[in-house]
Design an enzyme around this catalytic site. Sequence first.
Site, PDB file in Angstrom:
ATOM      1  N   LYS A   1       0.827  -1.219   0.000  1.00  0.00           N
ATOM      2  CA  LYS A   1       0.000   0.000   0.000  1.00  0.00           C
ATOM      3  C   LYS A   1       0.860   1.267   0.000  1.00  0.00           C
ATOM      4  O   LYS A   1       0.589   2.198  -0.732  1.00  0.00           O
ATOM      5  CB  LYS A   1      -0.931   0.027   1.230  1.00  0.00           C
ATOM      6  CG  LYS A   1      -1.880  -1.154   1.328  1.00  0.00           C
ATOM      7  CD  LYS A   1      -2.881  -0.984   2.474  1.00  0.00           C
ATOM      8  CE  LYS A   1      -2.277  -0.965   3.860  1.00  0.00           C
ATOM      9  NZ  LYS A   1      -1.626  -2.219   4.265  1.00  0.00           N
TER      10      LYS A   1
ATOM     11  N   ARG B   1      11.287  -0.695  12.157  1.00  0.00           N
ATOM     12  CA  ARG B   1       9.976  -0.757  12.804  1.00  0.00           C
ATOM     13  C   ARG B   1       9.931  -1.895  13.812  1.00  0.00           C
ATOM     14  O   ARG B   1      10.215  -3.046  13.476  1.00  0.00           O
ATOM     15  CB  ARG B   1       8.879  -0.947  11.746  1.00  0.00           C
ATOM     16  CG  ARG B   1       8.481   0.346  11.089  1.00  0.00           C
ATOM     17  CD  ARG B   1       7.427   0.155  10.045  1.00  0.00           C
ATOM     18  NE  ARG B   1       6.217  -0.502  10.518  1.00  0.00           N
ATOM     19  CZ  ARG B   1       5.083  -0.528   9.845  1.00  0.00           C
ATOM     20  NH1 ARG B   1       5.010   0.081   8.658  1.00  0.00           N
ATOM     21  NH2 ARG B   1       4.025  -1.154  10.315  1.00  0.00           N
TER      22      ARG B   1
HETATM   23  P1  AMP Z   1       0.716   0.425   9.225  1.00  0.00           P
HETATM   24  O1  AMP Z   1       1.879   1.346   9.084  1.00  0.00           O
HETATM   25  O2  AMP Z   1      -0.469   0.825   8.405  1.00  0.00           O
HETATM   26  O3  AMP Z   1       1.099  -1.021   9.025  1.00  0.00           O
HETATM   27  O4  AMP Z   1       0.217   0.544  10.747  1.00  0.00           O
HETATM   28  C1  AMP Z   1       1.049   0.172  11.826  1.00  0.00           C
HETATM   29  C2  AMP Z   1       0.231  -0.012  13.086  1.00  0.00           C
HETATM   30  O5  AMP Z   1      -0.407   1.231  13.418  1.00  0.00           O
HETATM   31  C3  AMP Z   1      -0.890  -1.029  13.008  1.00  0.00           C
HETATM   32  O6  AMP Z   1      -0.448  -2.364  13.232  1.00  0.00           O
HETATM   33  C4  AMP Z   1      -1.821  -0.534  14.105  1.00  0.00           C
HETATM   34  O7  AMP Z   1      -1.312  -0.871  15.388  1.00  0.00           O
HETATM   35  C5  AMP Z   1      -1.701   0.981  13.973  1.00  0.00           C
HETATM   36  N1  AMP Z   1      -2.716   1.525  13.044  1.00  0.00           N
HETATM   37  C6  AMP Z   1      -2.480   2.151  11.845  1.00  0.00           C
HETATM   38  N2  AMP Z   1      -3.626   2.515  11.266  1.00  0.00           N
HETATM   39  C7  AMP Z   1      -4.621   2.105  12.096  1.00  0.00           C
HETATM   40  C8  AMP Z   1      -6.035   2.161  12.043  1.00  0.00           C
HETATM   41  N3  AMP Z   1      -6.679   2.699  10.998  1.00  0.00           N
HETATM   42  N4  AMP Z   1      -6.732   1.639  13.091  1.00  0.00           N
HETATM   43  C9  AMP Z   1      -6.116   1.094  14.141  1.00  0.00           C
HETATM   44  N5  AMP Z   1      -4.784   0.987  14.263  1.00  0.00           N
HETATM   45  C10 AMP Z   1      -4.031   1.491  13.251  1.00  0.00           C
END
Ligand code: AMP
Length: 189
Positions: free
Chosen positions: A14, A134
């Site tokens: 994404k 990360r």
């Molecule tokens: P990402 O960078 O999109 O993989 O997000 C990393 C982490 O941030 C996820 O595993 C969640 O813990 C948190 N997170 C990001 N976006 C959301 C969302 N829309 N709702 C809940 N938690 C989120």
Amino acid sequence: MKNIVIFGAPGSGKGTQSDLLVAKYGFKHISTGDVLRAEIKNETELGKTAKGFIDNGQLIPDSLMIDILAATYDALGACEGVIFDGFPRTIPQAEALKAMLAERGTAVSTMLELDVPDDMLIERLINRGKTSGRADDNEETIKKRLKVYKDQTAPLAEWYEKEGLRHAIQGFGSLEEINAKLCAVIDAC
Ligand code: AMP
């Protein structure tokens, strides 16, 4: 103005595809994961709350996430379009996004779903962990995140299908091929 939801499991590409779409169309990009990581870096109260959930592979509670999203969206100002990356991740978040955009006289234009098999997702995320820094890109947390995705986020595919907005695309192959398919959907909407 276009509001594009880019959807898929962690590691589905994404972020990478969002960057290509930003470069091509001049859209703005909201990555809720990036917003939360910035809060953690700046050691804000929100960052402290978010860190516990993120490091454990869990989702931040909907009520908090919905407020963050609205504030981030309203801070963007006028633009050609917005890509929502990592939001919505639950059905209440999708409903809140729909309501938030309706209040502002707009709506989601399309949902682009990147489909990637699990074994490929795990391999990509483990590789990304070698350089991303990360805390959640380690094998144990990756498996938790994929389970959270299946249980809480994947049902959104059907939700967007019912809205008539879902476009599922094969999320592996060359970046250019995937990007061309996404652009074809965007150009048609
Ligand atoms: P990402 O960078 O999109 O993989 O997000 C990393 C982490 O941030 C996820 O595993 C969640 O813990 C948190 N997170 C990001 N976006 C959301 C969302 N829309 N709702 C809940 N938690 C989120």
